[in-house]
Design an enzyme around this catalytic site. Sequence first.
Site, PDB file in Angstrom:
ATOM      1  N   ASP A   1      26.025 -90.346 -29.925  1.00 52.93           N
ATOM      2  CA  ASP A   1      26.519 -90.781 -28.616  1.00 52.93           C
ATOM      3  C   ASP A   1      26.898 -89.506 -27.871  1.00 52.93           C
ATOM      4  O   ASP A   1      27.976 -88.962 -28.075  1.00 52.93           O
ATOM      5  CB  ASP A   1      27.732 -91.698 -28.771  1.00 52.93           C
ATOM      6  CG  ASP A   1      28.303 -92.113 -27.422  1.00 52.93           C
ATOM      7  OD1 ASP A   1      27.504 -92.408 -26.503  1.00 52.93           O
ATOM      8  OD2 ASP A   1      29.535 -92.137 -27.279  1.00 52.93           O
TER       9      ASP A   1
ATOM     10  N   GLU B   1      21.511 -92.199 -27.601  1.00 55.63           N
ATOM     11  CA  GLU B   1      21.616 -93.019 -26.394  1.00 55.63           C
ATOM     12  C   GLU B   1      21.027 -92.273 -25.200  1.00 55.63           C
ATOM     13  O   GLU B   1      21.223 -91.076 -25.037  1.00 55.63           O
ATOM     14  CB  GLU B   1      23.088 -93.352 -26.120  1.00 55.63           C
ATOM     15  CG  GLU B   1      23.281 -94.335 -25.000  1.00 55.63           C
ATOM     16  CD  GLU B   1      24.731 -94.742 -24.823  1.00 55.63           C
ATOM     17  OE1 GLU B   1      25.171 -94.800 -23.662  1.00 55.63           O
ATOM     18  OE2 GLU B   1      25.407 -95.000 -25.840  1.00 55.63           O
TER      19      GLU B   1
ATOM     20  N   ASP C   1      33.727 -93.190 -29.706  1.00 54.00           N
ATOM     21  CA  ASP C   1      32.480 -92.427 -29.637  1.00 54.00           C
ATOM     22  C   ASP C   1      31.720 -92.475 -30.963  1.00 54.00           C
ATOM     23  O   ASP C   1      30.488 -92.543 -30.980  1.00 54.00           O
ATOM     24  CB  ASP C   1      32.768 -90.972 -29.240  1.00 54.00           C
ATOM     25  CG  ASP C   1      33.410 -90.893 -27.868  1.00 54.00           C
ATOM     26  OD1 ASP C   1      32.723 -91.206 -26.878  1.00 54.00           O
ATOM     27  OD2 ASP C   1      34.602 -90.539 -27.791  1.00 54.00           O
TER      28      ASP C   1
END
Length: 180
Positions: A8, A67, A139
């Site tokens: 992430d 991502e 996160d």
Amino acid sequence: MIRILGIDPGSRITGYGIIESDGNHSVYVTSGCIRMVEKELPQRLKVIFESIQKIVNTHQPDAISIEQVFMHKSAGSALKLGQARGAAICAGVNCSIPVSEYSARQIKQAVVGKGSATKEQVQHMVKTLLALSDTPQEDAADALAAALCHSHSQQCTSNILRMSARQEKASKESQEVGQP
């Protein structure tokens, strides 16, 4: 079992999470956050690059799931996020690890079943799916969700290929039976 590193990306905090998966079951390996204390962006990107390389060298993942960038607060934020992603992707590719990219919506859909899920819902489902005793930091949970998304995506692809092969085999067999 395939080992997947989920990332992430962030220019201040980059979450990471590693799972092992056979496509049907996933097992937690480790997770955490890379926190940048440097003020200048180039130094933060260096920290991301070097940290991801260290994680890859230590845990030897077979794949990386990251991502994709989305427009959130401002164009400037999106650009910094894109640069953080680039540093993480380059670290993985530099170690010869294949990298797959998924949108935040795809990741949430794969883990929660709803593309508009909240951060808390993602954390809860990651905790549940990986049978964790504690809720992972936000996160890190997002990174683990990215890894789970890749695992689910690979399982779907594998199932489709297997069904296609069965259909092709059945088609050939029926053609052979019909020939004199």
